[in-house]
Design an enzyme around this catalytic site. Structure first.
Site, PDB file in Angstrom:
ATOM      1  CG  HIS A 220     119.401  60.586 -51.727  1.00  0.00           C
ATOM      2  ND1 HIS A 220     119.194  59.405 -51.062  1.00  0.00           N
ATOM      3  CD2 HIS A 220     120.013  61.408 -50.818  1.00  0.00           C
ATOM      4  CE1 HIS A 220     119.650  59.509 -49.828  1.00  0.00           C
ATOM      5  NE2 HIS A 220     120.152  60.714 -49.647  1.00  0.00           N
ATOM      6  CG  HIS A 259     120.304  50.929 -52.461  1.00  0.00           C
ATOM      7  ND1 HIS A 259     121.485  50.988 -51.762  1.00  0.00           N
ATOM      8  CD2 HIS A 259     119.476  51.834 -51.896  1.00  0.00           C
ATOM      9  CE1 HIS A 259     121.363  51.886 -50.804  1.00  0.00           C
ATOM     10  NE2 HIS A 259     120.160  52.418 -50.864  1.00  0.00           N
ATOM     11  CG  ASP A 313     112.723  55.922 -52.412  1.00  0.00           C
ATOM     12  OD1 ASP A 313     112.253  56.376 -51.369  1.00  0.00           O
ATOM     13  OD2 ASP A 313     113.873  56.143 -52.805  1.00  0.00           O
TER      14      ASP A 313
END
Ligand code: ACO
Length: 376
Positions: A220, A259, A313
């Protein structure tokens, strides 16, 4: 029921007015506003108001929220003492988790779960968590605490408190947009943690501490620091192929890729990449950003045909690096932004609460005879 919804994939656990994601089209919408619009035109404070109220503020409301955030920027003495004990032995995400619990302990209104008080708590946490992380970093690097400045917005003030240097306009805007991009993301793991805790009518501080603990994991929020470590380990363009092949050969994942919801593209990665180019043009430290671009291109060829694309990210790591932020603060910074989305979901949850209590399918032994200890 005999089916198990592993990972709760595809299950709506609640209804929300905050955020809509279309994973096939790569769309992210905060309360009706497209993330591309917000990233171009809005500020982090305005997005915080939007999430807490599901509409944009007028001038008076913006001023009121800004005043509230400014008033909460100070470092509480008890938190300062706590940080002086923690910095040498506790990593930043756990420090943040502990500090949030302590902020709850000293707030006499922490158990007031009415909407006006919860809104104040949301603003308080948003302001104070930024100060906690900046102060923690100053302490661990043996530097003096840098007092917050009233003439800087939330994001620029954080960079100021962290580095003691006023960011230029591009740096401040880039960081503010990164904060907007991370602010909210529908029902992810950390938001769900917060909601589960709040659903027992535990207070907002404990719910946020739960969320911080959940965000920490590398699948995460921890992925942005993991991306940094990957790019650092790769080091040179020539090493991309052998590094990735070895990693995938061991059955490991490339951090910052893939994702659960986005199966085409993550719009946040597109926006961050664009900003990254602008920052790189004026940065002496663009090596990791350039390497990330090469890695992205290599992975696009390698993973062609699979629904695996850079997520938020992937580029946040190298953009933060160019802003001079140490890599172990990337995930805490995610929390400094997501606090707005978490608390917005908590406002919805407390206003219409139902205890979260799912089932588990029992697969263990049956009808066993209990034998006393000396007979086993
Ligand atoms: N690298 C290589 N392969 C991957 C990756 C990756 N990063 N992600 C998924 N895959 C592969 C899986 O191995 C699997 O392959 P298989 O079907 O051949 O077994 C397939 O893609 C599907 O994977 P799932 O685990 O079912 O996908 P899921 O939806 O559960 O994964 C997740 C989502 C956890 C984010 C995953 O893509 C991942 O681990 N990515 C790396 C960690 C990361 O970047 N996390 C940040 C997410 S964004 C955020 O939280 C802010």
């Amino acid at each position: 029921m005999t089916e198990v919804a592993r990972g709760l994939e595809g299950i709506n656990v609640t209804a929300t007015k905050l955020c809509r994601i279309d994973g096939q089209k790569g769309e992210l919408i905060y309360s009706g506003y497209d993330i591309f619009d917000l990233a171009e035109k809005s500020t982090f404070e305005e997005v915080a108001f939007l999430l807490w109220n599901q509409r944009l503020p007028n001038k008076a409301e913006m001023l009121e929220l800004n005043t509230k955030l400014l008033s909460e920027r100070g470092l509480d003495p008890i938190v300062e003492r706590l940080l002086s004990e923690l910095w040498a032995v506790v990593r930043p995400m756990r420090t943040l988790e502990i500090a949030v619990e302590v902020l709850g302990a000293i707030d006499k209104d922490s158990s007031d779960l009415t909407t006006p008080t919860l809104r104040k708590t949301a603003a308080r946490l948003t302001a104070k968590m930024a100060t906690v992380i900046a102060a923690y970093h100053r302490m661990r690097t043996g530097q003096e605490f840098v007092a917050p400045r009233d003439d800087l917005g939330h994001s620029a003030n954080f960079l100021w408190m962290l580095t003691g240097k006023e960011p230029n306009a591009l740096e401040a805007r880039t960081f503010d947009v990164a904060m907007i991009l991370h602010a909210e993301h529908e029902m992810n793991a950390s938001t769900f943690s917060a909601i589960v805790t709040a659903s027992t009518l535990s207070d907002m501080y404990s719910a946020i501490a739960s969320a911080i603990g959940t965000l920490k994991g590398p699948l995460h929020g921890g992925a942005n620091e993991a991306v940094y470590k990957t790019v650092e380990a790769i080091g040179t363009e020539q090493n991309i192929a052998p590094h990735v092949e070895a990693l995938l050969g061991r059955g490991e994942r490339v951090m910052g890729i893939g994702h659960r919801v986005y199966k085409t593209t993550d719009p946040r990665a597109i926006i961050l990449e664009k900003l990254g180019h602008a920052v790189a043009d004026q940065s002496p430290d663009r090596k990791y950003f350039d390497l990330s671009l090469k890695l992205r291109d290599y992975l696009a060829r390698k993973l062609e045909g699979k629904p695996l694309y850079p997520n938020v990210d992937f580029f946040s790591a190298s953009v933060y690096k160019m802003l001079g932020i140490p890599s172990d603060l990337y995930t805490p910074i995610f929390a400094l932004s997501r606090i707005t989305g978490w608390t917005a979901h908590l406002l919805e949850q407390y206003a219409d609460n139902r205890l979260v209590r799912p089932n588990a399918l029992y697969e263990g032994a049956a009808n066993r005879e209990y034998l006393p200890l000396d007979k086993r």
